[in-house]
Design an enzyme around this catalytic site. Structure first.
Site, PDB file in Angstrom:
ATOM      1  N   TYR A 270     -25.649 -24.976  30.707  1.00 12.98           N
ATOM      2  CA  TYR A 270     -24.404 -24.500  31.301  1.00 12.98           C
ATOM      3  C   TYR A 270     -24.018 -23.152  30.708  1.00 12.98           C
ATOM      4  O   TYR A 270     -24.473 -22.752  29.638  1.00 12.98           O
ATOM      5  CB  TYR A 270     -23.271 -25.513  31.085  1.00 12.98           C
ATOM      6  CG  TYR A 270     -22.756 -25.597  29.665  1.00 12.98           C
ATOM      7  CD1 TYR A 270     -21.698 -24.796  29.224  1.00 12.98           C
ATOM      8  CD2 TYR A 270     -23.301 -26.499  28.745  1.00 12.98           C
ATOM      9  CE1 TYR A 270     -21.222 -24.880  27.926  1.00 12.98           C
ATOM     10  CE2 TYR A 270     -22.833 -26.601  27.454  1.00 12.98           C
ATOM     11  CZ  TYR A 270     -21.785 -25.788  27.038  1.00 12.98           C
ATOM     12  OH  TYR A 270     -21.318 -25.861  25.750  1.00 12.98           O
ATOM     13  N   CYS A 271     -23.162 -22.421  31.458  1.00 15.00           N
ATOM     14  CA  CYS A 271     -22.609 -21.153  30.985  1.00 15.00           C
ATOM     15  C   CYS A 271     -21.215 -21.010  31.598  1.00 15.00           C
ATOM     16  O   CYS A 271     -20.650 -21.990  32.086  1.00 15.00           O
ATOM     17  CB  CYS A 271     -23.520 -19.979  31.346  1.00 15.00           C
ATOM     18  SG  CYS A 271     -23.808 -19.781  33.124  1.00 15.00           S
ATOM     19  N   THR A 272     -20.648 -19.819  31.584  1.00 18.16           N
ATOM     20  CA  THR A 272     -19.264 -19.647  32.028  1.00 18.16           C
ATOM     21  C   THR A 272     -19.090 -19.893  33.522  1.00 18.16           C
ATOM     22  O   THR A 272     -18.264 -20.694  33.943  1.00 18.16           O
ATOM     23  CB  THR A 272     -18.770 -18.226  31.682  1.00 18.16           C
ATOM     24  OG1 THR A 272     -18.951 -17.986  30.295  1.00 18.16           O
ATOM     25  CG2 THR A 272     -17.300 -18.058  32.042  1.00 18.16           C
ATOM     26  N   GLY A 274     -22.077 -19.887  35.801  1.00 16.62           N
ATOM     27  CA  GLY A 274     -23.299 -20.385  36.414  1.00 16.62           C
ATOM     28  C   GLY A 274     -24.421 -19.387  36.569  1.00 16.62           C
ATOM     29  O   GLY A 274     -25.585 -19.757  36.703  1.00 16.62           O
ATOM     30  N   ILE A 300     -18.580 -23.575  33.605  1.00 15.92           N
ATOM     31  CA  ILE A 300     -17.376 -24.181  33.025  1.00 15.92           C
ATOM     32  C   ILE A 300     -16.175 -23.969  33.942  1.00 15.92           C
ATOM     33  O   ILE A 300     -15.289 -24.822  34.040  1.00 15.92           O
ATOM     34  CB  ILE A 300     -17.104 -23.565  31.637  1.00 15.92           C
ATOM     35  CG1 ILE A 300     -18.306 -23.759  30.726  1.00 15.92           C
ATOM     36  CG2 ILE A 300     -15.868 -24.186  31.000  1.00 15.92           C
ATOM     37  CD1 ILE A 300     -18.295 -22.883  29.490  1.00 15.92           C
TER      38      ILE A 300
END
Length: 534
Positions: A270-272, A274, A300
């Site tokens: 995951y990241c901020t 996508g 997120i």
């Protein structure tokens, strides 16, 4: 030029009786054969006035169209034309590989904006997960102060819409691009939450969450693909941070962290928002051979929206407890959005727990950092005593008051701190050069010399007997202007006038970067015309 030619023609005519400047007659008419104007696009019909909106909505999205964008510059021009009617602001990167956007749109036209984006073939179905919309719109008053303060002044997250063409929408450092369409399973936020619930124990009273014993409950590898300053203030329970300073470092870290991991092991990344996970997912599947890779759809931001908009229990509590703890670091000027009250970070100056992420107030440093509210106030937004001294010196210059020689500086903690404390503040021109560099060439803003180096360069150039200096690397002209200041001082001391390669004081500077060169030329032109003052 037209009028000068007309004057000369009229005066040269031997029998001229007309005025020296003949009048211009302009006829405006309608071409009966002209095609009718294009119809109003469907997404603008019935749209309210964006200027009447009481709120701004933060949103983000990305797209990797399979065939790329072709001419990225031409597409950027079209985007600006398509989006102008919405009164949107933000920062959008366009490259041949796709689009990466962080924006603010007047809330009353968000629906129309979404329809517009879906109607653009290069976006449309290629906007993976659609548009990530922040679940909490900001009032106009909140929006006007929601960005990171600059020079003590509150600013909005975005002041205008900037669409910039880049080699990549996310700089990855890879030798050649991968197939971004083959990057693992794009897992919806709701499914992601359920997966984590099966391997996490949540204490009902405290809300604390921990991973279950992996020997009894096999857990996937949860990779946080963000940088250290992001994971420092918030992350999913049980996540393994990559610990990088920039995204380009990810590949070596992944090789090291997963070198002994079976290729069929479940990996959840995951990241901020996508977009970085698309590249990580592609690398894990195509370069490292992993076969069970998932990534959080929309990152997120989408997870926060899904949990926030979920069902509410009778007592007012959320039916779903967020398994992301702390603050989500965002890139839209707000820097951080608190998802839970957990203080996951460690203050860079005092070491206390905090959830606050920010940037150093010293424009020449501007380092991303984690700092508690108490230190934020006591250090005037700076990361260290040296940067604080610089911030205060600039404030004094801006207020028209130079530092008094009798004013005792704060105790120095290192040589750089000492030098700043006892150096005279740089004249206003240099502060403006720093601001322009940060705004127009942000990736290289750390290369600006700054006050201590700049004052030293001025002093060294002023001690040269003829004031002649050769500089390799002009960049945006900060150091060059310092050298010119010193060279001029040496010329005055030696009774020499303005010089050039054949004699007198001069600075010869070389720069290979066209963008930096043009910015430096502007700064040095201002120096030549106005000097170093306001």
């Amino acid at each position: 030029t037209i009028f000068i030619t007309a004057d000369e023609t009229a005066s040269a005519h031997p029998n001229s009786t007309v005025a020296s400047r003949p009048p211009l007659l302009i006829r405006v008419g309608v071409d009966p054969n002209a095609p009718p104007p294009p119809p109003t696009p469907h997404y603008l019909r019935g749209m309210p006035d964006p200027a009447s909106s009481s709120h701004m909505t933060m949103l983000s999205f990305y797209a990797f169209p399979p065939g790329g964008l072709g001419d990225a510059g031409e597409f950027a021009i079209k985007l600006k034309s398509w989006w102008r009617p919405f009164g949107a602001a933000g920062r959008v990167y366009v490259a041949e590989e796709g689009v990466n956007a962080q924006m603010a749109v007047p809330t009353n036209v968000v629906g129309h904006f979404r329809i517009c984006c879906r109607a653009i073939p290069e976006l449309g179905e290629h906007m993976e997960n659609g548009i990530n919309i922040d679940p909490v719109p900001l009032t106009m008053d909140e929006y006007s102060v929601a960005g990171v303060a600059r020079d003590g002044k509150a600013v909005p997250p975005f002041k205008a819409l900037h669409i910039r063409v880049r080699p990549q929408v996310v700089a990855d450092g890879l030798d050649k691009p991968l197939d971004w369409q083959s990057a693992g399973y794009d897992m919806p936020p709701e499914e992601w939450h359920e997966k984590l619930k099966h391997v996490v124990d949540v204490d009902i009273e405290s809300g604390d969450a921990t991973l279950r014993d992996p020997s009894t409950t096999p857990a996937p590898i949860i990779l946080d693909c963000r940088n250290s300053y992001e994971t420092g203030v918030g992350r999913f329970v049980g996540a393994v941070p990559l610990g990088t300073d920039n995204f380009r470092e990810s590949w070596d870290v992944l090789k090291e962290q997963l070198k002994d991991t079976p290729k069929d092991s479940p990996i959840m990344a995951y990241c901020t928002g996508g977009i970085r996970c698309v590249k990580v997912g592609a690398y894990l599947t195509q370069k490292m051979g992993f076969s069970n890779v998932s990534r959080l759809a929309g990152g997120i931001v989408a997870y926060d929206r899904a949990i926030s908009s979920g069902p509410v229990l009778a007592g007012g509590d959320k039916a779903q407890e967020s398994l992301f703890r702390g603050t989500n670091y965002v890139f839209d000027g707000r820097v951080g959005r608190a998802i839970t009250d957990d203080a996951m970070g460690k203050c860079v100056t005092c070491g206390e727990a905090t959830a606050y992420a920010t940037n150093c107030a010293n424009a020449a440093c501007h380092i991303r950092m984690i700092q508690c509210a108490k230190c934020r106030e006591s250090y005037d937004g700076a990361c260290s005593d040296a940067c604080r001294t610089r911030v205060l010196n600039k404030a004094r210059v801006s207020n028209g008051a130079m530092v008094s020689r009798r004013e005792a500086p704060a105790p120095a903690t290192d040589v750089g701190d000492y030098a700043l404390s006892y150096s005279s503040p740089a004249p206003p021109l240099f502060d403006q050069i720093e601001k322009n560099t940060h705004a127009l060439l942000p990736s290289g803003s750390h290369m600006v010399s700054g006050t201590s180096q700049g004052r030293l360069l001025t002093a060294l150039a002023s001690m040269a007997r003829l004031g002649r200096v050769l500089e390799v690397g002009t960049f945006t002209g900060y150091a060059t202007a310092c050298l010119v200041e010193g060279s001029a001082s040496a010329g005055r001391a030696g009774g020499l006038g303005a010089g050039g390669p054949s004699g007198g004081p001069f600075v010869l500077s070389l720069e290979r970067d066209r963008r930096a060169f043009e910015l430096a030329a502007m700064h040095l032109s201002a120096l030549a015309q106005y000097g170093v003052g306001k």
